[in-house]
Motif scaffolding. Sequence first.
Motif, short mmCIF file in Angstrom:
data_model
loop_
_atom_site.label_atom_id
_atom_site.label_comp_id
_atom_site.label_asym_id
_atom_site.label_seq_id
_atom_site.Cartn_x
_atom_site.Cartn_y
_atom_site.Cartn_z
N THR A 106 7.21 0.99 2.61
CA THR A 106 6.23 0.86 3.69
C THR A 106 6.64 1.72 4.89
O THR A 106 5.81 2.45 5.45
N ASP A 107 7.91 1.65 5.26
CA ASP A 107 8.41 2.47 6.38
C ASP A 107 8.28 3.96 6.07
O ASP A 107 7.88 4.75 6.93
N PHE A 108 8.62 4.34 4.84
CA PHE A 108 8.53 5.72 4.39
C PHE A 108 7.09 6.23 4.54
O PHE A 108 6.84 7.32 5.07
N LEU A 109 6.13 5.44 4.08
CA LEU A 109 4.72 5.82 4.15
C LEU A 109 4.24 5.90 5.61
O LEU A 109 3.53 6.84 5.98
N ALA A 110 4.63 4.94 6.41
CA ALA A 110 4.23 4.93 7.83
C ALA A 110 4.76 6.19 8.54
O ALA A 110 4.05 6.77 9.36
N GLN A 111 5.98 6.60 8.20
CA GLN A 111 6.55 7.81 8.79
C GLN A 111 5.79 9.06 8.38
O GLN A 111 5.81 10.06 9.09
N LYS A 112 5.12 9.01 7.23
CA LYS A 112 4.31 10.13 6.75
C LYS A 112 2.85 10.00 7.20
O LYS A 112 1.97 10.66 6.66
N ASN A 113 2.60 9.12 8.16
CA ASN A 113 1.28 8.90 8.76
C ASN A 113 0.27 8.23 7.84
O ASN A 113 -0.94 8.40 8.00
N TYR A 114 0.75 7.45 6.89
CA TYR A 114 -0.14 6.60 6.10
C TYR A 114 -0.40 5.35 6.94
O TYR A 114 0.52 4.80 7.53
N LYS A 115 -1.65 4.93 6.99
CA LYS A 115 -2.01 3.71 7.71
C LYS A 115 -1.90 2.54 6.72
O LYS A 115 -2.61 2.51 5.71
N ILE A 116 -1.02 1.60 7.02
CA ILE A 116 -0.82 0.45 6.13
C ILE A 116 -1.97 -0.54 6.35
O ILE A 116 -2.17 -1.03 7.45
N LEU A 117 -2.71 -0.83 5.28
CA LEU A 117 -3.84 -1.76 5.36
C LEU A 117 -3.48 -3.15 4.86
O LEU A 117 -4.01 -4.14 5.35
N ALA A 118 -2.61 -3.22 3.85
CA ALA A 118 -2.24 -4.52 3.28
C ALA A 118 -0.95 -4.38 2.48
O ALA A 118 -0.64 -3.30 1.98
N ARG A 119 -0.24 -5.49 2.38
CA ARG A 119 0.93 -5.58 1.50
C ARG A 119 0.79 -6.82 0.64
O ARG A 119 0.29 -7.84 1.07
N ASN A 120 1.21 -6.71 -0.59
CA ASN A 120 1.19 -7.83 -1.53
C ASN A 120 -0.19 -8.48 -1.61
O ASN A 120 -0.33 -9.69 -1.50
N PHE A 121 -1.20 -7.65 -1.82
CA PHE A 121 -2.57 -8.12 -1.94
C PHE A 121 -2.78 -8.67 -3.35
O PHE A 121 -2.47 -8.02 -4.34
N HIS A 122 -3.30 -9.89 -3.44
CA HIS A 122 -3.48 -10.58 -4.72
C HIS A 122 -4.95 -10.78 -5.07
O HIS A 122 -5.78 -11.03 -4.20
N PHE A 123 -5.23 -10.66 -6.36
CA PHE A 123 -6.52 -11.05 -6.92
C PHE A 123 -6.22 -11.62 -8.30
O PHE A 123 -5.66 -10.94 -9.16
N GLN A 124 -6.57 -12.88 -8.49
CA GLN A 124 -6.22 -13.61 -9.70
C GLN A 124 -4.71 -13.48 -9.92
O GLN A 124 -3.94 -13.82 -9.05
N LYS A 125 -4.28 -12.96 -11.07
CA LYS A 125 -2.85 -12.81 -11.32
C LYS A 125 -2.35 -11.41 -10.99
O LYS A 125 -1.17 -11.11 -11.15
N ALA A 126 -3.24 -10.55 -10.52
CA ALA A 126 -2.90 -9.16 -10.22
C ALA A 126 -2.42 -9.04 -8.78
O ALA A 126 -2.80 -9.82 -7.91
N GLU A 127 -1.58 -8.03 -8.55
CA GLU A 127 -1.07 -7.78 -7.21
C GLU A 127 -0.93 -6.28 -6.97
O GLU A 127 -0.55 -5.53 -7.86
N ILE A 128 -1.24 -5.88 -5.75
CA ILE A 128 -0.98 -4.52 -5.27
C ILE A 128 0.14 -4.64 -4.26
O ILE A 128 0.08 -5.45 -3.34
N ASP A 129 1.18 -3.80 -4.41
CA ASP A 129 2.31 -3.86 -3.49
C ASP A 129 1.93 -3.40 -2.09
O ASP A 129 2.18 -4.09 -1.11
N ILE A 130 1.31 -2.21 -1.99
CA ILE A 130 0.93 -1.66 -0.68
C ILE A 130 -0.42 -0.98 -0.81
O ILE A 130 -0.67 -0.22 -1.74
N VAL A 131 -1.30 -1.24 0.17
CA VAL A 131 -2.58 -0.53 0.27
C VAL A 131 -2.53 0.26 1.57
O VAL A 131 -2.23 -0.29 2.64
N THR A 132 -2.80 1.57 1.47
CA THR A 132 -2.77 2.43 2.65
C THR A 132 -4.04 3.26 2.73
O THR A 132 -4.81 3.34 1.77
N GLU A 133 -4.19 3.89 3.88
CA GLU A 133 -5.25 4.89 4.04
C GLU A 133 -4.58 6.17 4.51
O GLU A 133 -3.72 6.15 5.40
N PHE A 134 -4.95 7.28 3.86
CA PHE A 134 -4.35 8.56 4.20
C PHE A 134 -5.37 9.66 3.90
O PHE A 134 -5.92 9.72 2.79
N GLU A 135 -5.63 10.49 4.89
CA GLU A 135 -6.57 11.61 4.75
C GLU A 135 -7.88 11.17 4.12
O GLU A 135 -8.35 11.75 3.14
#
Length: 123
Positions: A16-45
């Motif tokens: 997360t820190d690495f991405l933020a330093q590269k100007n990625y906007k962090i939108l969510a961490r550990n986002f869950h849907f049913q049994k699925a999970e996304i570690d990090i959701v970002t917005e970039f370009e």
Amino acid sequence: MAEHNDFGNLAEDLATDFLAQKNYKILARNFHFQKAEIDIVTEFENQIVIVEVKARSYNTLIDPQEAVTKKKIKSIVLCADFFMKEKNIDKEVRFDIITVLPDEKGKLIINHIEDAFQIFDAN
């Protein structure tokens, strides 16, 4: 909490820190849907970038990104689709993998694999 979970959380924090330093906007961490999970959701370009973090506290013969199986990709894609619909976001989506591995001296090295897989890889 198990030691491997602590290391996984540390790896996600580093990613997360690495991405933020590269100007990625962090939108969510550990986002869950049913049994699925996304570690990090970002917005970039003007893209939504879904990031799977894979870490090992020791060096193995198998690269961490190889643990992202077709089943895991399918799960990530399903979760990403739900995220996009829930947040009413209509942007292109890219799927990245960040690996965290120690070097010979134990220093953690981050490797960012952009566009690591496509939605059709889940089939």
